[in-house]
Motif scaffolding. Sequence first.
Motif, PDB file in Angstrom:
ATOM      1  N   THR A  41     -10.511  -4.087   6.856  1.00 33.89           N
ATOM      2  CA  THR A  41      -9.997  -3.062   5.947  1.00 33.89           C
ATOM      3  C   THR A  41      -8.670  -2.516   6.470  1.00 33.89           C
ATOM      4  O   THR A  41      -8.602  -1.953   7.571  1.00 33.89           O
ATOM      5  N   SER A  55      -9.393  -2.398  10.407  1.00 28.97           N
ATOM      6  CA  SER A  55     -10.696  -2.257  11.048  1.00 28.97           C
ATOM      7  C   SER A  55     -11.288  -3.622  11.394  1.00 28.97           C
ATOM      8  O   SER A  55     -10.742  -4.665  11.034  1.00 28.97           O
ATOM      9  N   ARG A  92       0.674   5.284   1.600  1.00 25.29           N
ATOM     10  CA  ARG A  92      -0.009   5.975   2.704  1.00 25.29           C
ATOM     11  C   ARG A  92      -1.378   6.440   2.239  1.00 25.29           C
ATOM     12  O   ARG A  92      -1.534   7.012   1.159  1.00 25.29           O
ATOM     13  N   GLY A  93      -2.385   6.130   3.074  1.00 17.76           N
ATOM     14  CA  GLY A  93      -3.755   6.496   2.734  1.00 17.76           C
ATOM     15  C   GLY A  93      -4.465   5.458   1.890  1.00 17.76           C
ATOM     16  O   GLY A  93      -5.689   5.496   1.745  1.00 17.76           O
ATOM     17  N   ALA A 114       0.307   0.675   9.567  1.00 17.71           N
ATOM     18  CA  ALA A 114      -0.996   0.378   8.956  1.00 17.71           C
ATOM     19  C   ALA A 114      -1.975  -0.017  10.041  1.00 17.71           C
ATOM     20  O   ALA A 114      -1.614  -0.710  10.999  1.00 17.71           O
ATOM     21  N   LEU A 121       0.840  -1.198   0.000  1.00 14.20           N
ATOM     22  CA  LEU A 121       0.000   0.000   0.000  1.00 14.20           C
ATOM     23  C   LEU A 121       0.877   1.251   0.000  1.00 14.20           C
ATOM     24  O   LEU A 121       2.062   1.197   0.357  1.00 14.20           O
ATOM     25  N   THR A 179      -5.996   1.712   0.871  1.00 14.40           N
ATOM     26  CA  THR A 179      -6.744   0.707   1.641  1.00 14.40           C
ATOM     27  C   THR A 179      -6.800  -0.627   0.897  1.00 14.40           C
ATOM     28  O   THR A 179      -6.683  -0.666  -0.331  1.00 14.40           O
ATOM     29  N   TYR A 180      -7.003  -1.663   1.669  1.00 13.33           N
ATOM     30  CA  TYR A 180      -7.187  -2.999   1.108  1.00 13.33           C
ATOM     31  C   TYR A 180      -8.095  -3.783   2.052  1.00 13.33           C
ATOM     32  O   TYR A 180      -7.894  -3.791   3.272  1.00 13.33           O
ATOM     33  N   LYS A 181      -9.122  -4.447   1.476  1.00  9.78           N
ATOM     34  CA  LYS A 181     -10.049  -5.244   2.283  1.00  9.78           C
ATOM     35  C   LYS A 181      -9.541  -6.687   2.341  1.00  9.78           C
ATOM     36  O   LYS A 181      -9.541  -7.411   1.349  1.00  9.78           O
ATOM     37  N   THR A 223      -5.507   0.070   6.239  1.00  6.10           N
ATOM     38  CA  THR A 223      -5.228   1.433   5.768  1.00  6.10           C
ATOM     39  C   THR A 223      -3.773   1.767   6.031  1.00  6.10           C
ATOM     40  O   THR A 223      -3.297   1.644   7.176  1.00  6.10           O
TER      41      THR A 223
END
Length: 380
Positions: A274, A270, A241-242, A267, A239, A244-246, A276
Motif C-alpha cells: 500500500t 507498507s 498527499r494522503g 511516499a 497520488l 493511497t494505492y495498493k 501512501t
Amino acid sequence: MKKFIVKLHKNCTRFFTLHLHPNAHIIILNRKVPLVSKGGIFIKKKIIFVVILSFCLCLFTPAFAASAKSSPLKDLLCVVVLSDSVVTLDIGDTHTLFALASDGGKVTYKSSNSKIASVSAYGVIEAKKKGTVTITARRKKASAKCVVTVLETTIKLSKNSITLDCGEMTGVTASTSNNSTVKWKSSRPSIARVSEKGLITALKPGSCTVTASSDGSRALCNVTVAKPQITLSSENVSLYRGGTYKLEARVSSNRPVSYKSRKKSVATVSADGTITGVSHGTTTITVTVDGVSETCDVSVESPDITLSNDEITLAKGGSATLSAVVSSGQQPVWSSSNTSVVRVNKKTGKITAVSKGKAYIYASEDGAKARCRVIVADTK
C-alpha cells in the motif's frame, strides 16, 4: 590314512571331511554340501571337481612320495588345486575360493593388491575397488592362481537435469550396479541444497551441480534455479498527499516480495504494497524477490484549490468565513499576509477585520496556494 578337514566360509551351510585311504579310496562323510556362491548358484560341482582331482593326485602322489626320500622331492610332488581360476565381482561383493593340497597340508592365500581385493585365511575374497588382482593359493612350493576382476560401480540417476523456481523442491533417485549406498552433494548449497536422500531444494536463482557418489564413481545432475518473473499491477502511480494505492505484485514462483520506497518523504509503502502519498514530488517503489526487482514510479501531485471568494470587503470589526475546495480532498491551512489588518482561523477559514487596510488570506495544501484579497474599511 590321511585326513583333510575343509572348513568352508560362513556363507556355506555345511563343511565336509575328506579321508584319503592308503589305497587312495575317498570317503565324503557328509555328502550334502549345499554351497552357494554369488547370485544363488550352487557350486557343488566345483567341490566335486576338487575332490575328483585330489583323488587322481592321491592315486599317484603316494607312490612317487614313497620313493622320494628327500624332503625337497616331496615338496616338488605337492600339488594345489583351486576351485576358480577367474572371478568377476562388484565392489563390496565377497566370494569364497576352495583349495586343496595333495599332501593334505594347510593352504595359504595372498592377494597381489589388497586395496583392490583382499583375501582371508579361509579364501574369502572381498572386492574393494575397481581393478584386477591375482589371488594365489600356496602350499610349500606348489601354488594355484585365480584372477579377480572388480568392476567399477555404475550409477544411474532418475533425472540428469532439472529447472526449479525458488523455494521449489524435487527428489532425485539413484540406483547403483551393486546396490551400494549413495552420498549426495551440491556444488553450490547457497543456490540449491540436497538432502542425504536426494531431495533438492531451490534457494536462489543460479546454477549448480548435484553429485551422487558411491565407491569412487559419480553421477551428475545439473540444477538450474530460474529467476522469478514479477508482474506489477501498475508501473506509474499518481497520488495526492494522503492518498493511497495498493500495488499488487504477481510472482511466477509464488514467493513473497518486499517493497521499498526510494524517498519516504514523498511516499511510503507498507509490507502489503500500500503506497501512501506524503508530500508533492516523485519517488520509486522497488519490488524485490530472490534478487530480482521491478519498479513503479510514483508522483505525488500538488492539488488544485478553489476559494469561495476572490475578494472580500469588511468594516473594521467585521468577519466572514471563506471556504475552499481542494482536489485532493484534504483540508487547507489558512493564513493572513498581515494579521494587523485581518486575522484568520487557520482551520476554519473565518476571517476578522482588525484595522483599515488591505491583506491577503491564503489557503495552502501541499505546496499549492489560493488567495483572497480582503479590504478593511473604516466603520461608518
